[in-house]
Design an enzyme around this catalytic site. Structure first.
Site, PDB file in Angstrom:
ATOM      1  N   GLY A  49       1.079   4.946   3.348  1.00  0.00           N
ATOM      2  CA  GLY A  49       2.175   4.118   2.824  1.00  0.00           C
ATOM      3  C   GLY A  49       3.135   4.922   1.961  1.00  0.00           C
ATOM      4  O   GLY A  49       4.363   4.772   2.062  1.00  0.00           O
ATOM      5  N   GLY A 109       0.834  -1.196   0.000  1.00  0.00           N
ATOM      6  CA  GLY A 109       0.000   0.000   0.000  1.00  0.00           C
ATOM      7  C   GLY A 109       0.871   1.249   0.000  1.00  0.00           C
ATOM      8  O   GLY A 109       0.548   2.243   0.641  1.00  0.00           O
ATOM      9  N   TYR A 164     -14.028  -4.242   9.663  1.00  0.00           N
ATOM     10  CA  TYR A 164     -12.784  -3.449   9.769  1.00  0.00           C
ATOM     11  C   TYR A 164     -12.171  -3.605  11.168  1.00  0.00           C
ATOM     12  O   TYR A 164     -10.971  -3.879  11.302  1.00  0.00           O
ATOM     13  CB  TYR A 164     -13.066  -1.979   9.470  1.00  0.00           C
ATOM     14  CG  TYR A 164     -11.817  -1.133   9.489  1.00  0.00           C
ATOM     15  CD1 TYR A 164     -10.853  -1.249   8.486  1.00  0.00           C
ATOM     16  CD2 TYR A 164     -11.570  -0.232  10.526  1.00  0.00           C
ATOM     17  CE1 TYR A 164      -9.691  -0.486   8.509  1.00  0.00           C
ATOM     18  CE2 TYR A 164     -10.404   0.534  10.552  1.00  0.00           C
ATOM     19  CZ  TYR A 164      -9.476   0.404   9.540  1.00  0.00           C
ATOM     20  OH  TYR A 164      -8.313   1.145   9.566  1.00  0.00           O
ATOM     21  N   SER A 174      -4.970  -0.003  13.654  1.00  0.00           N
ATOM     22  CA  SER A 174      -5.778   1.209  13.868  1.00  0.00           C
ATOM     23  C   SER A 174      -6.309   1.173  15.291  1.00  0.00           C
ATOM     24  O   SER A 174      -6.460   0.091  15.889  1.00  0.00           O
ATOM     25  CB  SER A 174      -6.954   1.206  12.892  1.00  0.00           C
ATOM     26  OG  SER A 174      -7.940   2.101  13.330  1.00  0.00           O
ATOM     27  N   GLY A 227      -1.557   7.548   0.217  1.00  0.00           N
ATOM     28  CA  GLY A 227      -1.849   7.729   1.638  1.00  0.00           C
ATOM     29  C   GLY A 227      -0.654   7.595   2.566  1.00  0.00           C
ATOM     30  O   GLY A 227       0.444   8.108   2.300  1.00  0.00           O
TER      31      GLY A 227
HETATM   32  N1  LIG Z   1      -6.436   6.926   7.096  1.00  0.00           N
HETATM   33  C1  LIG Z   1      -6.696   6.719   8.393  1.00  0.00           C
HETATM   34  O1  LIG Z   1      -7.260   7.587   9.101  1.00  0.00           O
HETATM   35  C2  LIG Z   1      -6.274   5.442   9.046  1.00  0.00           C
HETATM   36  C3  LIG Z   1      -6.521   5.305  10.447  1.00  0.00           C
HETATM   37  C4  LIG Z   1      -6.123   4.140  11.084  1.00  0.00           C
HETATM   38  C5  LIG Z   1      -5.508   3.133  10.352  1.00  0.00           C
HETATM   39  N2  LIG Z   1      -5.292   3.280   9.001  1.00  0.00           N
HETATM   40  C6  LIG Z   1      -4.623   2.175   8.294  1.00  0.00           C
HETATM   41  O2  LIG Z   1      -3.555   2.706   7.538  1.00  0.00           O
HETATM   42  C7  LIG Z   1      -3.297   1.852   6.413  1.00  0.00           C
HETATM   43  C8  LIG Z   1      -3.159   2.700   5.148  1.00  0.00           C
HETATM   44  O3  LIG Z   1      -4.387   3.370   4.943  1.00  0.00           O
HETATM   45  P1  LIG Z   1      -4.529   4.736   4.109  1.00  0.00           P
HETATM   46  O4  LIG Z   1      -5.429   5.589   4.899  1.00  0.00           O
HETATM   47  O5  LIG Z   1      -3.212   5.233   3.697  1.00  0.00           O
HETATM   48  O6  LIG Z   1      -5.353   4.180   2.861  1.00  0.00           O
HETATM   49  P2  LIG Z   1      -5.391   4.613   1.306  1.00  0.00           P
HETATM   50  O7  LIG Z   1      -5.075   6.050   1.126  1.00  0.00           O
HETATM   51  O8  LIG Z   1      -6.692   4.103   0.809  1.00  0.00           O
HETATM   52  O9  LIG Z   1      -4.196   3.762   0.664  1.00  0.00           O
HETATM   53  C9  LIG Z   1      -4.322   2.382   0.528  1.00  0.00           C
HETATM   54  C10 LIG Z   1      -3.099   1.818  -0.147  1.00  0.00           C
HETATM   55  O10 LIG Z   1      -3.295   0.402  -0.257  1.00  0.00           O
HETATM   56  C11 LIG Z   1      -3.233   0.021  -1.620  1.00  0.00           C
HETATM   57  N3  LIG Z   1      -4.193  -1.064  -1.830  1.00  0.00           N
HETATM   58  C12 LIG Z   1      -5.524  -1.068  -1.542  1.00  0.00           C
HETATM   59  N4  LIG Z   1      -6.057  -2.251  -1.861  1.00  0.00           N
HETATM   60  C13 LIG Z   1      -5.048  -3.009  -2.353  1.00  0.00           C
HETATM   61  C14 LIG Z   1      -4.970  -4.328  -2.848  1.00  0.00           C
HETATM   62  N5  LIG Z   1      -6.060  -5.124  -2.949  1.00  0.00           N
HETATM   63  N6  LIG Z   1      -3.772  -4.795  -3.282  1.00  0.00           N
HETATM   64  C15 LIG Z   1      -2.670  -3.999  -3.217  1.00  0.00           C
HETATM   65  N7  LIG Z   1      -2.686  -2.757  -2.756  1.00  0.00           N
HETATM   66  C16 LIG Z   1      -3.864  -2.260  -2.331  1.00  0.00           C
HETATM   67  C17 LIG Z   1      -3.524   1.263  -2.430  1.00  0.00           C
HETATM   68  O11 LIG Z   1      -2.839   1.184  -3.651  1.00  0.00           O
HETATM   69  P3  LIG Z   1      -3.510   1.099  -5.111  1.00  0.00           P
HETATM   70  O12 LIG Z   1      -4.831   1.837  -5.034  1.00  0.00           O
HETATM   71  O13 LIG Z   1      -2.483   1.774  -5.979  1.00  0.00           O
HETATM   72  O14 LIG Z   1      -3.648  -0.355  -5.366  1.00  0.00           O
HETATM   73  C18 LIG Z   1      -2.886   2.343  -1.561  1.00  0.00           C
HETATM   74  O15 LIG Z   1      -1.481   2.391  -1.803  1.00  0.00           O
HETATM   75  C19 LIG Z   1      -4.442   0.841   6.381  1.00  0.00           C
HETATM   76  O16 LIG Z   1      -3.998  -0.369   6.915  1.00  0.00           O
HETATM   77  C20 LIG Z   1      -5.506   1.472   7.287  1.00  0.00           C
HETATM   78  O17 LIG Z   1      -6.316   0.492   7.899  1.00  0.00           O
HETATM   79  C21 LIG Z   1      -5.677   4.410   8.339  1.00  0.00           C
END
Ligand SMILES: NC(=O)c1ccc[n+]([C@@H]2O[C@H](COP(=O)([O-])OP(=O)(O)OC[C@H]3O[C@@H](n4cnc5c(N)ncnc54)[C@H](OP(=O)(O)O)[C@@H]3O)[C@@H](O)[C@H]2O)c1
Length: 294
Positions: free
Chosen positions: A23, A17, A171, A146, A21
């Protein structure tokens, strides 16, 4: 005084990922510290564009894009083979991939999508890369969970949400699974120089939940500007992946770069072991065991 992570020159890091975001911000931070960084996302063109941006913003050309849909176990295996081919040494794996889906979707393996992407993909990828990480030790496995783990419960009677599905419940369960997985992994890695830690990144302005948003996600959109930036959200991942302050620290849940108590059930070794065994079966034979995984 803020803790400054140590330089990562000579270290190789893989971030799932990593194309967007938290990552991508983690990749920029670690590449900026001198690491060679591999990022994983689904689309090759988006992955290459992200790798180019990470190189440009970090000033480090050593950024590689790997394309794999981690909801599909054959793709996880193909990715692991490509990583092992490309990187003779691997020092850090950041299991960052994850998301929220309001409705129940099935993967090509017949598994519930949230559980498959948020937990099983990291479980399987870690297993496939573990020998390379051990060979490169000291090495670190960092998994992004999370705060939602605190609300989670592992429903062994309906792990795949077949009887009843709710996006938040799936989730929360998957994020608790991240914590149980990490604690169990740390126990299994006892005596090696490979550590495993898990973290809450904060509430961060990303594309999180955008693929299949809930009404609540839609309503919360105007509040996005009050959330942490991706750079702020990546701070604990970068810290756990790179700082000398956590050398040898393992089996801990972190938030804001500090260890924190997690959901009490995550300390239950019976639950952790049961989840580990079921996950192991689901990555060997997903279709054969999806319905009998109790
Ligand atoms: N944002 C928050 O407030 C928050 C809070 C707590 C925890 N988190 C955790 O933080 C982590 C990252 O979340 P984020 O907020 O950065 O999300 P995001 O912006 O939606 O980014 C998700 C990333 O995962 C990749 N991805 C999604 N589905 C995939 C799949 N099937 N195969 C391969 N890659 C995939 C996407 O890449 P592509 O679209 O290029 O495939 C993108 O790089 C997650 O584990 C989330 O649970 C986030």
């Amino acid at each position: 005084m803020p803790v400054t992570p140590d330089r990562m020159t000579g270290r190789t890091v893989l971030i799932t990922g990593g194309t967007g975001g938290i990552g991508k911000a983690t990749a920029i931070g670690l590449a900026g510290l001198g690491a060679r960084v591999g990022i994983v996302g689904r689309d090759p063109a988006r992955g290459q564009a992200a790798a180019d941006e990470i190189s440009r913003r970090s000033g480090n050309p050593a950024v590689d894009a790997f394309a794999a849909d981690l909801s599909c176990q054959a793709e996880v295996r193909r990715l692991a083979a490509a990583v092992l081919d490309t990187y003779p040494s691997l020092h850090v794996l950041v299991n960052n991939v994850g998301g929220f889906w309001a409705h129940r979707h099935l993967t090509v393996d017949g598994l519930e999508h949230t559980f498959a992407v948020n937990h099983l993909a990291s479980f399987l990828l870690t297993d496939l890369l573990l020998d390379r990480l051990k060979a490169g030790a000291p090495a670190r496995i960092v998994t992004v969970s999370s705060n939602a783990q605190a609300l989670g419960r592992i429903d062994f009677d309906d792990l795949q949400g077949e009887t009843s599905y709710s996006g938040p419940r799936a989730y929360n369960q998957s994020k608790l699974a991240n914590v149980l997985f990490t604690y169990e992994l740390a126990r299994r890695l006892h005596g090696t120089a490979v550590t495993a830690n898990v973290l809450h990144p904060g509430v961060v302005r990303t594309a999180f939940g955008a693929e299949d948003p809930s009404t609540l996600t839609r309503l919360a959109r105007p509040l996005a500007r009050f959330l942490k930036s991706p750079t702020q959200g990546a701070a604990t991942s970068i810290y756990l992946a790179s700082s000398a302050a956590v050398e040898g620290v393992t089996g801990q849940y972190f938030a804001n770069r500090k260890p924190k108590r997690s959901n009490e059930s995550a300390y239950d070794t019976g639950i952790a072991n049961r989840l580990w065994l079921i996950s192991g079966r689901l990555v060997v034979s997903p279709r054969g065991t999806a319905e009998s995984a109790r």
